[in-house]
Enzyme design. Sequence first.
Site, PDB file in Angstrom:
ATOM      1  N   GLU A 137      -8.124  28.704 -14.873  1.00 11.36           N
ATOM      2  CA  GLU A 137      -6.789  28.891 -14.281  1.00 11.36           C
ATOM      3  C   GLU A 137      -6.936  29.037 -12.766  1.00 11.36           C
ATOM      4  OE1 GLU A 137      -4.900  32.219 -16.135  1.00 11.36           O
ATOM      5  OE2 GLU A 137      -4.660  31.177 -18.058  1.00 11.36           O
ATOM      6  N   ARG A 151       3.442   6.016  -6.971  1.00 11.53           N
ATOM      7  CA  ARG A 151       3.691   4.698  -7.563  1.00 11.53           C
ATOM      8  C   ARG A 151       4.455   4.814  -8.886  1.00 11.53           C
ATOM      9  NH1 ARG A 151      -2.046   1.805  -7.373  1.00 11.53           N
ATOM     10  NH2 ARG A 151      -2.646   3.855  -8.143  1.00 11.53           N
ATOM     11  N   GLN A 152       4.705   6.043  -9.305  1.00 13.45           N
ATOM     12  CA  GLN A 152       5.541   6.249 -10.503  1.00 13.45           C
ATOM     13  C   GLN A 152       6.892   6.820 -10.049  1.00 13.45           C
ATOM     14  OE1 GLN A 152       3.518   8.057 -13.943  1.00 13.45           O
ATOM     15  NE2 GLN A 152       1.620   7.803 -12.824  1.00 13.45           N
ATOM     16  N   ASP A 203       1.466  -8.046  -1.214  1.00 15.02           N
ATOM     17  CA  ASP A 203       2.539  -8.217  -2.204  1.00 15.02           C
ATOM     18  C   ASP A 203       3.887  -8.209  -1.472  1.00 15.02           C
ATOM     19  OD1 ASP A 203       3.271  -5.424  -1.877  1.00 15.02           O
ATOM     20  OD2 ASP A 203       1.618  -4.946  -3.228  1.00 15.02           O
ATOM     21  N   LYS A 206       1.637 -11.216  -6.113  1.00 10.85           N
ATOM     22  CA  LYS A 206       0.630 -10.768  -7.083  1.00 10.85           C
ATOM     23  C   LYS A 206       1.315 -10.324  -8.361  1.00 10.85           C
ATOM     24  CE  LYS A 206       0.224  -5.779  -6.183  1.00 10.85           C
ATOM     25  NZ  LYS A 206      -0.470  -4.661  -5.558  1.00 10.85           N
ATOM     26  N   ASP A 250      -1.868  -2.726   3.833  1.00 10.10           N
ATOM     27  CA  ASP A 250      -1.295  -2.127   2.618  1.00 10.10           C
ATOM     28  C   ASP A 250      -1.085  -0.645   2.867  1.00 10.10           C
ATOM     29  OD1 ASP A 250      -0.314  -2.056   0.057  1.00 10.10           O
ATOM     30  OD2 ASP A 250      -2.105  -2.894  -0.881  1.00 10.10           O
ATOM     31  N   THR A 290      -7.944   1.050  -6.848  1.00  6.70           N
ATOM     32  CA  THR A 290      -9.138   0.401  -7.414  1.00  6.70           C
ATOM     33  C   THR A 290      -9.727  -0.626  -6.447  1.00  6.70           C
ATOM     34  OG1 THR A 290      -7.837  -1.393  -8.355  1.00  6.70           O
ATOM     35  CG2 THR A 290      -8.164   0.569  -9.739  1.00  6.70           C
ATOM     36  N   GLY A 314      -8.502  -3.543  -6.295  1.00  2.39           N
ATOM     37  CA  GLY A 314      -8.196  -4.844  -6.909  1.00  2.39           C
ATOM     38  C   GLY A 314      -7.228  -5.683  -6.080  1.00  2.39           C
ATOM     39  N   THR A 315      -6.194  -5.043  -5.553  1.00  4.22           N
ATOM     40  CA  THR A 315      -5.200  -5.780  -4.759  1.00  4.22           C
ATOM     41  C   THR A 315      -5.874  -6.422  -3.546  1.00  4.22           C
ATOM     42  OG1 THR A 315      -3.440  -4.300  -5.457  1.00  4.22           O
ATOM     43  CG2 THR A 315      -3.060  -5.500  -3.400  1.00  4.22           C
TER      44      THR A 315
HETATM   45  C1  R5P Z   1       1.105  -1.457  -4.603  1.00  6.93           C
HETATM   46  O1  R5P Z   1       2.315  -1.681  -4.592  1.00  6.93           O
HETATM   47  C2  R5P Z   1       0.425  -0.741  -3.488  1.00  6.93           C
HETATM   48  O2  R5P Z   1       1.042  -1.001  -2.273  1.00  6.93           O
HETATM   49  C3  R5P Z   1      -1.045  -1.093  -3.421  1.00  6.93           C
HETATM   50  O3  R5P Z   1      -1.167  -2.488  -3.183  1.00  6.93           O
HETATM   51  C4  R5P Z   1      -1.762  -0.771  -4.701  1.00  6.93           C
HETATM   52  O4  R5P Z   1      -1.359   0.486  -5.143  1.00  6.93           O
HETATM   53  C5  R5P Z   1      -3.252  -0.787  -4.530  1.00  6.93           C
HETATM   54  O5  R5P Z   1      -3.844  -0.479  -5.759  1.00  6.93           O
HETATM   55  P1  R5P Z   1      -5.226  -1.123  -6.182  1.00  6.93           P
HETATM   56  O6  R5P Z   1      -6.192  -0.856  -5.073  1.00  6.93           O
HETATM   57  O7  R5P Z   1      -5.614  -0.410  -7.469  1.00  6.93           O
HETATM   58  O8  R5P Z   1      -4.999  -2.574  -6.435  1.00  6.93           O
END
Ligand code: R5P
Length: 315
Positions: A42, A99-100, A172, A195, A221, A226, A228-229
């Site tokens: 806790e 992002r949520q 994006d 994307k 960005d 991750t 990945g984008t």
């Molecule tokens: C998405 O809309 C955000 O702007 C980023 O592009 C995204 O969150 C990056 O996430 P990841 O590195 O996992 O692709």
Amino acid sequence: MAMDGRLQVFSGNGNRDLAEEIARELNTTLGRAVVSTFKNDETRIRLEENVRGGDVFVIQTLCEPVDHNIIELCFIIDALRRSSAGRITAVIPYYAYARQEKKTSGREPISAKVVAKFIESAGVDRVLVIDLHAPAIEGFFEVPVDHLRAGPLLSDYLRQMALKDMVIVSPDPGGVRRAAEFRNRLNASLAIIAKQRPEDDVVNTIDMVGDVQGKTAVIVDDMISTGGTLISAADMIMERGAKEVYACAVHGLFAGDALEQIGKSSLKSVIVTNSYPVAPEAQKVGIKVLSVASIIAEAITRIHKDLSISVMFSK
Ligand code: R5P
């Protein structure tokens, strides 16, 4: 009305290095407090100095362990309120769950709103954030939210790099406005990638609008999770004939094996800020970390003195 109370700064364990840097910029030290856990896991908070009537700023990045750091922040706020702090401002350099901020399919929570409600119900008077993934999150709070931007810091750094024939790339369509601001500041051209996410944490690039042939591309960005984008955008940019590709983002989370993947990618260098603590090994894969401490310290001073924040970003 400007706060008469003395300015005090406390920190959770989210990003203590940044909190200490901010305190140094403010010519002060972090307030003394126990912020730890009991043996049963806790969260344990105890303030060890008087905060009665103070204008108190609590710095907490909502990094991993995310849920624990949210609780730490809420408990510190509660302790401050019960100790009669005059005003409490939560300084959240990275706001988790951003992002949520909407349901993307049925039967999902709007987690960013739940987090806002937690923080607000703990008793915060104001909130200070940097580059929320979705600016609409400001509206999840009833208390005032000051929203800082790291774009000028990042674009000033890019300007100093003096890259030739630069094209700014939004990875994006949702990031076009941000990328366009960089294009204007740096007098560059613009390209936009489309994307899709076939599943959580997986990214496929579909197409790109704009010319990158023979140019130095900079992907802009708000955050890297991750990686990945960025990596799939960088691959498409190189396939379309760019000379080299860089990237910059405000929040460098580098989740999972992101650093390793970025190290193996076609990205020449990645620039982020310390809104989120970046592992020291990031340097080995060409990641440059800029500090947001002075921006936050200036905003804290301005809030304390009732001065404009928007004037910081009017240029
Ligand atoms: C998405 O809309 C955000 O702007 C980023 O592009 C995204 O969150 C990056 O996430 P990841 O590195 O996992 O692709």
